[in-house]
Write a protein that holds these residues in place. Structure first.
Motif, PDB file in Angstrom:
ATOM      1  N   ILE A 124       3.786   2.750   4.413  1.00 47.31           N
ATOM      2  CA  ILE A 124       2.585   1.920   4.314  1.00 47.31           C
ATOM      3  C   ILE A 124       2.644   0.729   5.262  1.00 47.31           C
ATOM      4  CG2 ILE A 124       1.248   0.421   2.763  1.00 47.31           C
ATOM      5  CD1 ILE A 124       1.992   2.274   0.470  1.00 47.31           C
ATOM      6  N   ASP A 125       3.781   0.047   5.302  1.00 45.82           N
ATOM      7  CA  ASP A 125       3.893  -1.146   6.153  1.00 45.82           C
ATOM      8  C   ASP A 125       3.710  -0.803   7.626  1.00 45.82           C
ATOM      9  OD1 ASP A 125       4.313  -2.751   3.972  1.00 45.82           O
ATOM     10  OD2 ASP A 125       6.495  -2.671   4.089  1.00 45.82           O
ATOM     11  N   ILE A 126       4.206   0.345   8.041  1.00 41.73           N
ATOM     12  CA  ILE A 126       4.049   0.764   9.438  1.00 41.73           C
ATOM     13  C   ILE A 126       2.582   1.051   9.740  1.00 41.73           C
ATOM     14  CG2 ILE A 126       4.688   2.488  11.162  1.00 41.73           C
ATOM     15  CD1 ILE A 126       7.009   0.722  10.428  1.00 41.73           C
ATOM     16  N   ILE A 127       1.903   1.717   8.815  1.00 47.14           N
ATOM     17  CA  ILE A 127       0.461   1.982   8.988  1.00 47.14           C
ATOM     18  C   ILE A 127      -0.300   0.670   9.139  1.00 47.14           C
ATOM     19  CG2 ILE A 127      -1.598   2.810   7.802  1.00 47.14           C
ATOM     20  CD1 ILE A 127      -0.218   5.215   8.480  1.00 47.14           C
ATOM     21  N   LYS A 128       0.004  -0.272   8.261  1.00 46.67           N
ATOM     22  CA  LYS A 128      -0.688  -1.571   8.318  1.00 46.67           C
ATOM     23  C   LYS A 128      -0.433  -2.265   9.651  1.00 46.67           C
ATOM     24  CE  LYS A 128      -0.198  -4.169   4.606  1.00 46.67           C
ATOM     25  NZ  LYS A 128       0.469  -4.795   3.435  1.00 46.67           N
ATOM     26  N   GLY A 181      -7.542  18.691  14.321  1.00 42.98           N
ATOM     27  CA  GLY A 181      -8.549  17.663  14.085  1.00 42.98           C
ATOM     28  C   GLY A 181      -8.341  16.866  12.818  1.00 42.98           C
ATOM     29  N   GLN A 182      -7.096  16.628  12.456  1.00 47.96           N
ATOM     30  CA  GLN A 182      -6.807  15.935  11.204  1.00 47.96           C
ATOM     31  C   GLN A 182      -6.555  14.448  11.430  1.00 47.96           C
ATOM     32  OE1 GLN A 182      -3.544  18.204   9.589  1.00 47.96           O
ATOM     33  NE2 GLN A 182      -4.896  19.759   8.733  1.00 47.96           N
ATOM     34  N   ASN A 183      -7.210  13.612  10.603  1.00 41.43           N
ATOM     35  CA  ASN A 183      -7.008  12.170  10.688  1.00 41.43           C
ATOM     36  C   ASN A 183      -5.797  11.767   9.836  1.00 41.43           C
ATOM     37  OD1 ASN A 183      -7.841  11.801   7.920  1.00 41.43           O
ATOM     38  ND2 ASN A 183      -9.977  11.906   8.584  1.00 41.43           N
ATOM     39  N   ILE A 184      -5.528  10.474   9.768  1.00 39.57           N
ATOM     40  CA  ILE A 184      -4.329  10.013   9.055  1.00 39.57           C
ATOM     41  C   ILE A 184      -4.408  10.302   7.557  1.00 39.57           C
ATOM     42  CG2 ILE A 184      -3.649   8.271  10.728  1.00 39.57           C
ATOM     43  CD1 ILE A 184      -5.078   6.170   9.091  1.00 39.57           C
ATOM     44  N   LEU A 185      -5.617  10.319   7.010  1.00 42.63           N
ATOM     45  CA  LEU A 185      -5.759  10.618   5.583  1.00 42.63           C
ATOM     46  C   LEU A 185      -5.488  12.100   5.313  1.00 42.63           C
ATOM     47  CD1 LEU A 185      -6.362   9.179   2.962  1.00 42.63           C
ATOM     48  CD2 LEU A 185      -8.791   9.654   3.287  1.00 42.63           C
ATOM     49  N   HIS A 186      -5.909  12.960   6.248  1.00 39.35           N
ATOM     50  CA  HIS A 186      -5.569  14.378   6.146  1.00 39.35           C
ATOM     51  C   HIS A 186      -4.051  14.564   6.121  1.00 39.35           C
ATOM     52  CE1 HIS A 186      -9.710  15.275   7.884  1.00 39.35           C
ATOM     53  NE2 HIS A 186      -9.657  16.129   6.873  1.00 39.35           N
ATOM     54  N   ILE A 187      -3.371  13.892   7.046  1.00 40.21           N
ATOM     55  CA  ILE A 187      -1.914  14.064   7.173  1.00 40.21           C
ATOM     56  C   ILE A 187      -1.209  13.576   5.915  1.00 40.21           C
ATOM     57  CG2 ILE A 187       0.121  13.420   8.505  1.00 40.21           C
ATOM     58  CD1 ILE A 187      -1.788  15.284   9.979  1.00 40.21           C
ATOM     59  N   ALA A 188      -1.639  12.428   5.409  1.00 32.06           N
ATOM     60  CA  ALA A 188      -1.025  11.895   4.188  1.00 32.06           C
ATOM     61  C   ALA A 188      -1.265  12.835   3.014  1.00 32.06           C
ATOM     62  CB  ALA A 188      -1.587  10.507   3.884  1.00 32.06           C
ATOM     63  N   ALA A 189      -2.474  13.429   2.946  1.00 33.33           N
ATOM     64  CA  ALA A 189      -2.806  14.325   1.839  1.00 33.33           C
ATOM     65  C   ALA A 189      -2.001  15.616   1.899  1.00 33.33           C
ATOM     66  CB  ALA A 189      -4.303  14.634   1.853  1.00 33.33           C
ATOM     67  N   ARG A 190      -1.857  16.195   3.083  1.00 36.67           N
ATOM     68  CA  ARG A 190      -1.116  17.450   3.192  1.00 36.67           C
ATOM     69  C   ARG A 190       0.380  17.234   2.999  1.00 36.67           C
ATOM     70  NH1 ARG A 190      -0.939  19.626   9.371  1.00 36.67           N
ATOM     71  NH2 ARG A 190       0.951  20.618   8.595  1.00 36.67           N
ATOM     72  N   SER A 191       0.831  15.982   3.129  1.00 39.03           N
ATOM     73  CA  SER A 191       2.244  15.661   2.928  1.00 39.03           C
ATOM     74  C   SER A 191       2.533  15.208   1.505  1.00 39.03           C
ATOM     75  CB  SER A 191       2.676  14.563   3.917  1.00 39.03           C
ATOM     76  OG  SER A 191       2.433  14.955   5.242  1.00 39.03           O
ATOM     77  N   GLY A 192       1.483  15.055   0.698  1.00 39.04           N
ATOM     78  CA  GLY A 192       1.677  14.690  -0.699  1.00 39.04           C
ATOM     79  C   GLY A 192       2.005  13.228  -0.934  1.00 39.04           C
ATOM     80  N   LYS A 193       1.654  12.344  -0.009  1.00 40.15           N
ATOM     81  CA  LYS A 193       1.976  10.924  -0.138  1.00 40.15           C
ATOM     82  C   LYS A 193       0.844  10.199  -0.869  1.00 40.15           C
ATOM     83  CE  LYS A 193       5.627  11.760   2.326  1.00 40.15           C
ATOM     84  NZ  LYS A 193       6.955  11.848   1.685  1.00 40.15           N
ATOM     85  N   TYR A 194       0.875  10.286  -2.193  1.00 42.43           N
ATOM     86  CA  TYR A 194      -0.255   9.750  -2.965  1.00 42.43           C
ATOM     87  C   TYR A 194      -0.322   8.226  -2.919  1.00 42.43           C
ATOM     88  CZ  TYR A 194       2.695   8.404  -6.948  1.00 42.43           C
ATOM     89  OH  TYR A 194       3.625   7.806  -7.751  1.00 42.43           O
ATOM     90  N   LYS A 195       0.821   7.561  -2.772  1.00 43.91           N
ATOM     91  CA  LYS A 195       0.794   6.093  -2.721  1.00 43.91           C
ATOM     92  C   LYS A 195       0.092   5.593  -1.462  1.00 43.91           C
ATOM     93  CE  LYS A 195       4.777   5.067  -5.634  1.00 43.91           C
ATOM     94  NZ  LYS A 195       6.103   4.410  -5.726  1.00 43.91           N
ATOM     95  N   ILE A 196       0.374   6.246  -0.350  1.00 45.51           N
ATOM     96  CA  ILE A 196      -0.281   5.801   0.889  1.00 45.51           C
ATOM     97  C   ILE A 196      -1.752   6.199   0.878  1.00 45.51           C
ATOM     98  CG2 ILE A 196       0.138   7.799   2.393  1.00 45.51           C
ATOM     99  CD1 ILE A 196       0.940   5.777   4.566  1.00 45.51           C
ATOM    100  N   VAL A 197      -2.090   7.287   0.197  1.00 42.17           N
ATOM    101  CA  VAL A 197      -3.507   7.647   0.047  1.00 42.17           C
ATOM    102  C   VAL A 197      -4.216   6.594  -0.797  1.00 42.17           C
ATOM    103  CG1 VAL A 197      -5.098   9.315  -0.978  1.00 42.17           C
ATOM    104  CG2 VAL A 197      -3.156  10.120   0.369  1.00 42.17           C
ATOM    105  N   GLU A 198      -3.574   6.151  -1.882  1.00 38.06           N
ATOM    106  CA  GLU A 198      -4.149   5.066  -2.692  1.00 38.06           C
ATOM    107  C   GLU A 198      -4.376   3.824  -1.845  1.00 38.06           C
ATOM    108  OE1 GLU A 198      -2.705   5.564  -7.309  1.00 38.06           O
ATOM    109  OE2 GLU A 198      -1.327   4.637  -5.889  1.00 38.06           O
ATOM    110  N   PHE A 199      -3.415   3.511  -0.978  1.00 37.97           N
ATOM    111  CA  PHE A 199      -3.541   2.345  -0.108  1.00 37.97           C
ATOM    112  C   PHE A 199      -4.714   2.506   0.855  1.00 37.97           C
ATOM    113  CE2 PHE A 199      -2.414   1.042   4.277  1.00 37.97           C
ATOM    114  CZ  PHE A 199      -2.571  -0.333   4.138  1.00 37.97           C
TER     115      PHE A 199
END
Length: 597
Positions: free
Chosen positions: A284-288, A305-323
């Motif tokens: 999260i800190d790196i994204i910010k 054609g995947q954005n950063i939210l796509h990548i986070a979702a396919r990787s299962g990173k629910y905390k960064i998706v919440e952020f």
């Protein structure tokens, strides 16, 4: 016909037997103990035995170690000093791993020992000798983090040329990795270990070493002296910013963005920009930091054609998706589709991340009706997983999460019946027969246990007239609870056994109905049996109040936990009435927060 000398062993194995070298035991003992008088005496004794002068007598240990190797490894400076004076030729000798005594001293960081060896009469103490890994003593000193030793070795011969070791690491790489700014300056200013790869990526870049070692001072030095080295890529196409992101080196990321922001707009071989690597890792800190420095990086698209939210979702990173969902500037990414028409919700469903799916569907901005290129909503995908395979626990929970909020389906088969209960080809029939047998076995065990408990009731029976045969605790509330729950458990499990026996008769159309009824009934039986046990134990220990309360507390919590697990697993999806979804919502929510993803 020849007979092997040892039956069971091939002749080829016998021919490979070797005899290891051996050192005179007195000489070995004196060398390891550091007793210089005993060492001299042992050397003279060995020389007499071999009819050689002491100055030419060489004894080797099992690993081809000389007395100099041994004395160096044990840190016996006086013996080493004596050997360097009278037996200087041993300085060049290598053991089985190709190490000279100087390698051993440099690896140990023994400053005095290194000085004794490099000032011996033999070619600067073997300064340029390499071991089997291609390391000189200077390589070893840097690799093991001994800065003072490395400085002494460099100053001994500043103009000596050093090549890469067998790992492809130069001296500058090792110095950068260790964070030795002074040594890095020396290496950049003179030919010692000068790093010049001519643009090749297979060699290891000192820039990457500084990033991996989190050495920002060395990184700054390399930028000042040779900015072209920052353009090198790793074997998988990562630039320095990719490496800093993947190692979560925040200072390195900030440095690189400030010095050369174009790093943020370069892809690796997977098609990932650095911000996508951060999303995949869940940093999260790196994204910010990246978005703060280069806000337009949120528009970058990776492979398909995947954005950063796509990548986070396919990787299962629910905390960064919440952020990300809390960032207004990323709102347009929430329902964005990739090249396959999948939104982040589709991808989270495809990869089976129930907690992440719940995180997305509880956001009102997520459009549940969106379909991908296959004309599937998220629930269609979850349902397909249930149809085509025995869904994993994670995917089953994903389907449940979507069902409980009544997500829409695009297909006409809206009255979906879980394929957990479908029977298809012969292989599937056999698989389901095995599972029915397991349910049947559990049900039979519950019947046996509850039947036995019904006749071995707590407190026993009254043997006096006129109440002979009546339980002594009939008036106790806890006993009444015991009897009711034990009876329910028994009849529920008997019902399960009868239903599943019917499913074994071969009528495939009945299998779905049988399992639909049997699973919740078996859940009820298990829960009732648990309550009956708790009531019975509480009853027999009730005179000791603290113990009775402990039993009650433990049993109650277990039954609650069991219910939380059983309700969603047994009932969700088996009914289309809205009231059931309100009942199942909170138990499912608790299950979601107990799973890892």
């Amino acid at each position: 016909m020849s007979v092997p000398k040892y039956p069971g062993l091939s002749e080829e194995v016998e021919e490979n037997y070797e005899t290891a070298e051996t050192m005179d035991p007195e000489l070995y003992r004196a060398t390891t103990d550091g007793d210089i008088l005993e060492f001299v005496r042992a050397m003279e004794h060995v020389a007499v035995e071999h009819h050689d002068p002491p100055a030419t007598c060489v004894q080797l240990g099992p690993q081809k170690t000389t007395v100099l190797h041994i004395a160096t490894s044990f840190g016996h400076h006086e013996i080493v000093k004596l050997i360097c004076k009278d037996l200087s030729f041993l300085v060049a000798d290598k053991n089985a791993r190709g190490d000279t005594a100087l390698h051993i001293a440099a690896r140990a960081g023994d400053l005095l020992m290194v000085q004794l060896l490099i000032h011996s009469d033999y070619k600067e103490g073997g300064l340029g000798e390499k071991n089997e890994k291609g390391n000189t003593a200077l390589h070893e000193a840097l690799r093991c983090g001994h800065e003072e030793v490395a400085l002494i070795l460099i100053k001994k011969n500043p103009n000596m040329l050093y090549s890469l070791n067998k790992e492809g690491k130069s001296l500058l790489y090792l110095a950068a990795e260790a964070g030795f700014v002074t040594i890095a300056k020396l290496l950049l200013e003179n030919p010692v270990g000068n790093y010049n790869v001519g643009g090749k990526t297979e060699n290891k870049s000192p820039v990457f070493a500084a990033i991996l070692g989190r050495n920002i001072d060395v990184l700054n030095l390399l930028w000042e002296r040779d900015q072209s080295s920052f353009q090198l890529r790793s074997g998988n196409g990562k630039n320095p910013l990719h490496v800093a992101v993947c190692t979560e080196h925040t200072d390195g990321v900030n440095f690189l963005l400030n010095k050369h922001h174009y790093f943020a707009y370069q892809k690796d071989k997977r098609g990932f920009f650095p911000i996508h690597s951060a999303a995949q890792k869940g940093f999260i800190d790196i994204i910010k930091l990246i978005l703060h420095n280069r806000p337009d990086t949120r528009e970058l698209l990776a492979t398909r054609g995947q954005n950063i939210l796509h990548i986070a979702a396919r990787s299962g990173k629910y905390k960064i998706v919440e952020f990300m969902l809390k960032m207004p500037e990323l709102e347009k990414l929430i329902n964005e589709k990739d090249a396959d028409g999948n939104t982040p919700l589709h991808l989270a469903t495809i990869y089976g991340y129930p907690k992440l799916v719940y995180t997305l569907i509880r956001d009102e901005r997520v459009i549940l009706e969106l379909v991908n290129n296959n004309h599937q909503t998220a629930l269609d995908i979850a349902a397909e997983h249930m149809e085509l395979e025995m869904a994993s626990f994670q995917k089953r929970l994903t389907w449940m999460a979507l069902r409980v909020i009544r997500a829409p389906q695009a297909r006409q088969t809206k009255n979906f019946k879980s394929a957990s209960f479908r029977v298809g080809n012969q292989t599937e029939k056999e698989s389901w027969n095995d599972k029915i047998n397991v349910f049947l076995l559990v049900a039979t065990v519950v019947v046996t246990v509850t039947f036995t408990a019904g006749f071995t009731i707590p407190g026993g029976y009254d043997n006096t007239n006129p109440d002979q045969g009546i339980t002594t605790m009939l008036e106790k509330v806890k006993f009444q609870v015991f009897v009711i729950c034990d009876t329910l458990a028994m009849y529920s499990s008997i019902s399960v056994a009868v239903i599943l026996l019917g499913a074994q008769l071969g009528d495939t159309s009945y299998t779905h109905v049988a399992l639909k009824l049997a699973v919740p009934l078996l859940g009820i039986a298990l829960a009732m049996m648990s309550i009956a046990f708790m009531a019975g134990v509480y009853l027999v220990v009730s005179k000791l109040s603290w113990l009775a309360n402990v039993v009650l507390f433990m049993g109650t919590n277990f039954v609650i936990a069991l219910t939380v697990l059983l309700i969603p697993l047994c009932f969700i999806g088996l009914s289309n009435y809205r009231v059931y979804y309100y009942i199942y919502y909170y138990p499912l929510l608790l299950v979601l927060y107990t799973v890892g993803t």
